[in-house]
Scaffold this motif. Sequence first.
Motif, PDB file in Angstrom:
ATOM      1  N   LYS A 232       0.831  -1.214   0.000  1.00 56.41           N
ATOM      2  CA  LYS A 232       0.000   0.000   0.000  1.00 56.41           C
ATOM      3  C   LYS A 232       0.859   1.255   0.000  1.00 56.41           C
ATOM      4  CE  LYS A 232      -3.928  -2.145   2.372  1.00 56.41           C
ATOM      5  NZ  LYS A 232      -4.777  -2.141   3.607  1.00 56.41           N
TER       6      LYS A 232
ATOM      7  N   VAL B  84       1.033   4.235  -3.038  1.00 57.42           N
ATOM      8  CA  VAL B  84       0.866   5.676  -2.855  1.00 57.42           C
ATOM      9  C   VAL B  84       2.081   6.433  -3.380  1.00 57.42           C
ATOM     10  CG1 VAL B  84       0.623   7.488  -1.122  1.00 57.42           C
ATOM     11  CG2 VAL B  84      -0.681   5.382  -0.892  1.00 57.42           C
TER      12      VAL B  84
ATOM     13  N   LEU C 141       3.568  14.618  -0.397  1.00 61.23           N
ATOM     14  CA  LEU C 141       2.434  13.963   0.266  1.00 61.23           C
ATOM     15  C   LEU C 141       2.189  14.516   1.666  1.00 61.23           C
ATOM     16  CD1 LEU C 141       3.058  10.237  -0.748  1.00 61.23           C
ATOM     17  CD2 LEU C 141       1.282  11.753  -1.628  1.00 61.23           C
TER      18      LEU C 141
END
Length: 505
Positions: free
Chosen positions: A139, A143, A242
């Motif tokens: 995961k 991202v 991010l």
Amino acid sequence: MQLDRLTVALRPRTDWEAIDLGLRLAQRHASILFPIWVMTSVPWALSILLVGITTDHIGLALLVLWVIKPLFERPLLHVLSRVVFGDEPARREWWRIALRQPFVAGAFGAITWRRLSPARAFNLPVQQLEKLAGGARRKRLQVLHANTGSAAMALTGLTFCLFIVGSVTLFYVALSLASGQLVGVETQPFDGVLVTVTERLDEAGVFWDIVAYGVVWLVDGLLTPFYVAAGFSLYLNRRTHLEAWDVELMFRNMVLRRASAILILAVSIGLIGPPDAIADNLEGERDARRSQIEQILDDDDFGRPRTVTRWTAKNKDDESLETDTGDLDALDLDESSALLNWITRVGSAAAETVVWLIFAAFLLVIYRFRSRWLPYFARAATTARPAAPTSGGLLLKREELPDDVPAQVRALWESGARRDALSLLYRATLTALNEQHQLGLDSSATEGDCERVVAHRLSGDRATYFKEINRVWQSLAYAHRSPQTAQVMTLCSQFGLIDPQGAAA
């Protein structure tokens, strides 16, 4: 993470700016990265080389060295993750880093199923620094790869291309420097030396295997610190995008500055005057700024109205699309819509007519100049190249040779089959010499074997002729350097010295 200790300017960058920052980072700390690379890789490289020499499998040793290369990148990432926060490792720590860091956090996966990952340098911080595994790692990578994965794969591809070019170039330089020893004292043109070195490379023994192994290790060592640093910089830049590290750092600095200002204000209260005087000064400053704001808002750039007019569908019942657009109500939509429809029909008809006219003009031009392009198709259909002997080996049978070898060579050369032409001339010359002088050559002989036998058994014009044609053939066959047409025609005219029976009368 102590962002305030970062030694690099923290701001959102493009991917290629981040890669450039990583290259600069590796350049700045090269005095640490390259020694640690040597400490990490040399024991493994020497051990693998020793096993490869004893078992006579240098190629397998190179493959093993390439497979375990990701282990050598881990100490470099560990060092980079410390120096960007101002924590440069001391020299007494270098050996501990070189011996321990290759085997932390998923080392087995790095040299097995993840070895061929095209974004290895970008993924490594997630595995080694964040210590994520399994679903959490997948995961996280999903991202991170959203906007940076292509740049990470491009970085790996460019580094691989540089590795190939650097290895081939350095090995070529080594061969060129040693070519005099391999070829002998006889001087030859450079292309001849290159061809001879390539042919006799296997005769050098294990020495050139070790040289190739060392070249691969050296070029990889020069590129890997920059590759790891560029991937780590991409990782930092993606996290900055991010997690807004630059904004967080800015707020921290603001807090520190405000705390300093409050401290200075508290100290200066007793020096400037009583609190009432300070309050009066602040109120006056607030009124002055309010007056400035009102003047700016009164400017035309903020208060000027704007009228927007747009088309809407005819007889549209949906009132949600109706807007107060000033002059739009005064526009006669019925007449305008009819005019627009007429313009659309006329324009589409005109566009279609123009397209057909262009197509007709194209066909007319092709037909008008048919005399220029039709002969090419006719010549391609009727002209066939003369055939050349196709049997394997350098020697041919007498019945395989054409009656007039020079004429057949000239025909092949003029038709564009230059390799076939020189192959026929070379093999015909070698076959005639083998029959006339009993050279003892067989079909498995190489050009180098033939050159040595002819130089040993023959002399004079025949030996000189064969030496020249051997050089011309090797230059074309191996160095892809085509001789001049005049040179080939001269060799054809001199073929009668070798085989009068196979030359034109």
